[in-house]
Scaffold this motif. Structure first.
Motif, PDB file in Angstrom:
ATOM      1  N   VAL A   1       0.901  -1.231   0.138  1.00  0.00           N
ATOM      2  CA  VAL A   1       0.152  -0.046  -0.168  1.00  0.00           C
ATOM      3  C   VAL A   1       0.864   1.318  -0.013  1.00  0.00           C
ATOM      4  CG1 VAL A   1      -1.798   1.236   1.162  1.00  0.00           C
ATOM      5  CG2 VAL A   1      -1.660  -1.093   1.415  1.00  0.00           C
ATOM      6  N   THR A   2       0.697   1.972  -1.096  1.00  0.00           N
ATOM      7  CA  THR A   2       1.287   3.410  -1.020  1.00  0.00           C
ATOM      8  C   THR A   2       0.262   4.424  -0.206  1.00  0.00           C
ATOM      9  OG1 THR A   2       2.206   2.715  -3.260  1.00  0.00           O
ATOM     10  CG2 THR A   2       2.487   5.121  -2.324  1.00  0.00           C
ATOM     11  N   PRO A   3       0.748   4.954   1.074  1.00  0.00           N
ATOM     12  CA  PRO A   3      -0.012   5.891   1.629  1.00  0.00           C
ATOM     13  C   PRO A   3      -0.112   7.111   0.627  1.00  0.00           C
ATOM     14  CG  PRO A   3       2.035   5.227   3.098  1.00  0.00           C
ATOM     15  CD  PRO A   3       2.373   4.575   1.541  1.00  0.00           C
ATOM     16  N   SER A   4      -1.573   7.561   0.766  1.00  0.00           N
ATOM     17  CA  SER A   4      -2.209   8.605  -0.153  1.00  0.00           C
ATOM     18  C   SER A   4      -1.607   9.797   0.376  1.00  0.00           C
ATOM     19  CB  SER A   4      -3.456   8.630  -0.188  1.00  0.00           C
ATOM     20  OG  SER A   4      -3.922   8.788   1.069  1.00  0.00           O
ATOM     21  N   GLY A   5      -1.063   9.758   1.857  1.00  0.00           N
ATOM     22  CA  GLY A   5      -0.847  11.103   2.471  1.00  0.00           C
ATOM     23  C   GLY A   5      -1.894  12.132   2.640  1.00  0.00           C
ATOM     24  N   LYS A   6      -3.050  11.566   2.418  1.00  0.00           N
ATOM     25  CA  LYS A   6      -4.469  12.500   2.631  1.00  0.00           C
ATOM     26  C   LYS A   6      -4.467  12.740   4.306  1.00  0.00           C
ATOM     27  CE  LYS A   6      -6.883  11.278  -1.539  1.00  0.00           C
ATOM     28  NZ  LYS A   6      -6.751  12.384  -2.462  1.00  0.00           N
ATOM     29  N   PRO A   7      -5.099  13.885   4.549  1.00  0.00           N
ATOM     30  CA  PRO A   7      -4.997  13.853   6.005  1.00  0.00           C
ATOM     31  C   PRO A   7      -6.111  13.210   6.868  1.00  0.00           C
ATOM     32  CG  PRO A   7      -6.321  15.882   4.661  1.00  0.00           C
ATOM     33  CD  PRO A   7      -5.567  14.851   3.887  1.00  0.00           C
ATOM     34  N   ALA A   8      -5.736  12.768   7.706  1.00  0.00           N
ATOM     35  CA  ALA A   8      -6.537  11.787   8.581  1.00  0.00           C
ATOM     36  C   ALA A   8      -6.526  12.245   9.897  1.00  0.00           C
ATOM     37  CB  ALA A   8      -5.878  10.284   8.757  1.00  0.00           C
ATOM     38  N   ALA A   9      -7.984  12.025  10.448  1.00  0.00           N
ATOM     39  CA  ALA A   9      -8.105  12.086  12.022  1.00  0.00           C
ATOM     40  C   ALA A   9      -7.196  11.323  12.728  1.00  0.00           C
ATOM     41  CB  ALA A   9      -9.510  12.202  12.005  1.00  0.00           C
TER      42      ALA A   9
END
Ligand code: FAD
Length: 327
Positions: free
Chosen positions: A179-187
């Motif tokens: 899995v390549t982390p999307s880097g989208k902001p996460a809570a």
């Protein structure tokens, strides 16, 4: 190109820290097997993936992709990243998740990111000549309807406890999903306090047996009778909204349109009239038993077994008879 089955149905299941899969997993794999070849995406805590993969194969997964989270404090985004990677690899005809809190959360987040269609709260899954179809019980169980997507693979959440069938066990074939982390902001979870369940009773959502009480119980003290029968049967406790509104029991026990939906093997309704908004949450239960002093109560229209009588007379006798059978 993909080396996964052409009729793959991707089943997303969560594993606990011990590697044990969520309770709904067996039903999800059976639903997938009815529409194609089940392929599992196991979302696991670090170190829990291989035990969970073995269980997934035993429950019917022909292939298992393991995604162990690298950041357990991040909410939502790692699951969507893993599901996106799994869909790219597997190219499934549908994606199945449990209609649990986490399953619904992931289904919505993934569908928004992938522009996919979601079919929620299915009680069955099948395939016709055009693709995978979800079956729903709607308007208080009065209608059975089907839903699907006119484009792409539908994302389907399946009501816990609604699938009785079980898939055939498969030899384990598992691999780690990259899995390549999307880097989208996460809570993020900064801290948490574990709440130790005060009750040894099964959780209502997904319970195999439910004993539910209504306004007919008359008071919080008298509502204890519902718990006594539930404990005799090893059942979860449910309630009508009227019982909740009257303060007999906390709202987490409410069954119905604005409460929890159950599809239990056995549902016993005590002093519940059977309003449409209550039936909406329990009508798909397999065996429904109603005890009500009003022989014209609508609950009897859907009951498999009914007793016209006073719960305070009938239920203690029922408990004694059940206890006697245990000896
Ligand atoms: P009642 O309808 O008052 O029935 C009590 C029953 O107990 C009667 O049939 C009576 O004969 C019987 N009884 C009384 N004494 C005894 C006795 N000693 N022995 C045996 N029987 C006895 N309701 C839900 O349950 N879940 C929901 O999610 C829900 N959502 C709603 C959403 C909306 C928008 C609205 C408007 C309503 C909703 N309701 C819901 C409320 C629902 O319409 C009913 O009012 C409610 O289900 C009635 O609960 P009840 O059957 O316990 O009470």
């Amino acid at each position: 190109m993909t080396d996964f089955p052409r009729d793959a149905i991707l089943v997303v299941v969560e594993a606990q820290g011990s590697g044990e899969l969520e309770k709904a997993a067996a039903g999800l794999f059976a639903a997938a097997a009815a529409a194609g070849t089940p392929v599992a995406l196991v979302l696991a805590a670090p170190g829990a993936g291989s035990a969970a993969a073995a269980e997934a194969a035993a429950l019917g997964a022909a292939r298992v992709l393991i995604a162990e989270t690298s950041d357990p404090a991040a909410l939502g985004v790692p699951g969507v990243d893993a599901l996106s990677a799994a869909v790219d690899q597997v190219q499934p005809d549908a994606i199945l998740l449990s209609h649990s809190l986490n399953g619904r959360d992931l289904a919505g987040r993934y569908a928004a990111r992938a522009r996919a269609a979601v079919c929620v709260d299915a009680v069955g899954v099948s395939r016709d000549e055009e693709g995978v179809v979800a079956h729903h019980s709607v308007y208080g169980g009065a209608y059975n309807v089907t839903a699907t997507a006119t484009f792409g693979a539908p994302v389907i959440t399946v009501r816990q406890g609604s699938i009785e069938a079980r898939a055939t066990a498969q030899p384990e074939a598992s691999e780690t999903l990259s899995v390549t982390p999307s880097g989208k902001p996460a809570a993020r979870i900064d801290s948490f306090e574990e709440v130790v369940a005060a009750s040894s009773r099964p959780e209502l959502r997904g319970a195999a047996k439910v004993v539910a009480g209504g306004r007919g119980l008359g008071s919080e003290e008298q509502f204890a009778l519902v718990g006594q029968l539930a404990d005799t049967l090893g059942a979860a406790v449910g309630a009508s909204r009227a019982a909740v509104d009257a303060g007999y029991i906390p709202s987490g026990h409410q069954v119905g349109q604005t409460g929890v939906s159950v599809s239990s093997q056995l549902y016993i309704a005590l002093g519940i009239s059977g309003a449409g908004s209550h039936r909406a949450g329990m009508q798909t239960s397999k065996t429904i038993v109603a005890i009500n002093k009003d022989g014209d109560a609508p609950i009897f229209e859907i009951a498999d077994f009914g007793v016209v009588g006073d719960v305070f007379k009938v239920v203690p006798q029922l408990i004694s008879a059940l206890e006697a059978r245990k000896k």
